[in-house]
Design a protein around this motif. Structure first.
Motif, short mmCIF file in Angstrom:
data_model
loop_
_atom_site.label_atom_id
_atom_site.label_comp_id
_atom_site.label_asym_id
_atom_site.label_seq_id
_atom_site.Cartn_x
_atom_site.Cartn_y
_atom_site.Cartn_z
N ARG A 60 -5.87 37.59 -12.89
CA ARG A 60 -7.03 36.74 -12.62
C ARG A 60 -6.63 35.28 -12.51
N ALA A 61 -5.39 35.03 -12.27
CA ALA A 61 -4.93 33.66 -12.12
C ALA A 61 -5.61 33.01 -10.92
N VAL A 62 -5.81 31.70 -11.02
CA VAL A 62 -6.43 30.93 -9.95
C VAL A 62 -5.32 30.35 -9.07
N VAL A 63 -5.36 30.71 -7.79
CA VAL A 63 -4.31 30.32 -6.85
C VAL A 63 -4.93 29.50 -5.73
N THR A 119 -1.92 34.98 3.68
CA THR A 119 -1.49 34.72 2.31
C THR A 119 -2.64 34.93 1.33
N SER A 120 -3.79 34.37 1.65
CA SER A 120 -4.93 34.50 0.74
C SER A 120 -5.42 35.94 0.64
N ALA A 121 -5.38 36.69 1.74
CA ALA A 121 -5.82 38.09 1.71
C ALA A 121 -4.92 38.94 0.81
N CYS A 132 -6.42 40.67 -2.52
CA CYS A 132 -6.38 42.13 -2.70
C CYS A 132 -5.66 42.52 -3.99
N ALA A 133 -4.81 41.63 -4.49
CA ALA A 133 -4.11 41.88 -5.75
C ALA A 133 -4.93 41.36 -6.94
N ASP A 134 -6.18 40.97 -6.68
CA ASP A 134 -7.14 40.54 -7.71
C ASP A 134 -6.89 39.15 -8.28
N TYR A 135 -6.23 38.29 -7.50
CA TYR A 135 -6.13 36.89 -7.88
C TYR A 135 -7.39 36.18 -7.40
N LEU A 153 3.68 38.87 -3.65
CA LEU A 153 3.09 39.25 -4.94
C LEU A 153 4.11 39.19 -6.08
N GLU A 154 5.32 39.62 -5.81
CA GLU A 154 6.37 39.57 -6.84
C GLU A 154 6.69 38.13 -7.22
N LEU A 155 6.82 37.26 -6.23
CA LEU A 155 7.15 35.86 -6.53
C LEU A 155 5.97 35.15 -7.21
N ALA A 156 4.75 35.49 -6.81
CA ALA A 156 3.58 34.89 -7.46
C ALA A 156 3.54 35.29 -8.93
#
Length: 152
Positions: A6-9, A22-24, A28-31, A117-120
Motif C-alpha cells: 500500500r505504499a504511495v508512489v 508504469t502507473s498501471a 495492479c500490484a496494489d500500490y 515491481l521487483e525494483l520498487a
C-alpha cells in the motif's frame, strides 16, 4: 506504513504512454499510484502526498529529473523519499549519476513489469526498515566499552 503493497508512489514522466504503463503496473500490484507529467504537477503532488517512492524519468519536459528531485527533496519530510530514475539511456555515466543523486535504482525503458515491481519493492524495503526499526526510540546500539586490563 505497515504494508509495503500500500505504499504511495508518484510516477513522473512527460510521456503519456510511459506514465500510463508504469502507473498501471504499480496499480495492479496494489500500490497507491499518483501521476505527474510536468514539473509543476510533480511538485504539487510531492507537497500534498505522503510519498514512499518516486519513479522519475530523467527528462521532464526540458528539466532534468535530477533537478526536479532536488526541488522535491527541499520540501519538508520529502528529503529521504526513495527514488528510482527511469530512462531509455543506458550510458554508464548516466547510471552512475543517478546513483550519485541518491537513486536506489535506474530503470531502463522499456522495462518488464516484473522488473519494475521487483525494483520498487527493493526501493521501499530499506527506507521502511530504517523508519520502523532503526529510528525507533527503543532501538539502541550498545556502546562499546573497553574492559580494563587485568593485572595477574
Amino acid at each position: 506504513m505497515t504494508n509495503l503493497a500500500r505504499a504511495v508512489v508518484l510516477v513522473i514522466d512527460p510521456d503519456p504512454l510511459s506514465l500510463t504503463a508504469t502507473s498501471a503496473v504499480l496499480h495492479c500490484a496494489d500500490y497507491e499510484v499518483h501521476c505527474a507529467a510536468s514539473r509543476e504537477a510533480a511538485l504539487k503532488a510531492a507537497r500534498d502526498l505522503d510519498l514512499d517512492l518516486i519513479v522519475c524519468d530523467l527528462d521532464i519536459g526540458g528539466i532534468e529529473g535530477y533537478a526536479l528531485l532536488d526541488e522535491i527533496r527541499q520540501i519538508p519530510q520529502r528529503g529521504d523519499v526513495s527514488v528510482m530514475y527511469s530512462s531509455a539511456c543506458q550510458q554508464p555515466e548516466i547510471i552512475r549519476k543517478s546513483h550519485a543523486q541518491g537513486a536506489t535504482y535506474h530503470l531502463r525503458k522499456p522495462f518488464a513489469s516484473q522488473v519494475l515491481l521487483e525494483l520498487a519493492e527493493k526501493s521501499l524495503w530499506m527506507p521502511h526498515l530504517i523508519r520502523t526499526r532503526i529510528r525507533q526510540p527503543h532501538f539502541q546500539i550498545a556502546p562499546i566499552v573497553a574492559s580494563p586490563k587485568s593485572t595477574a
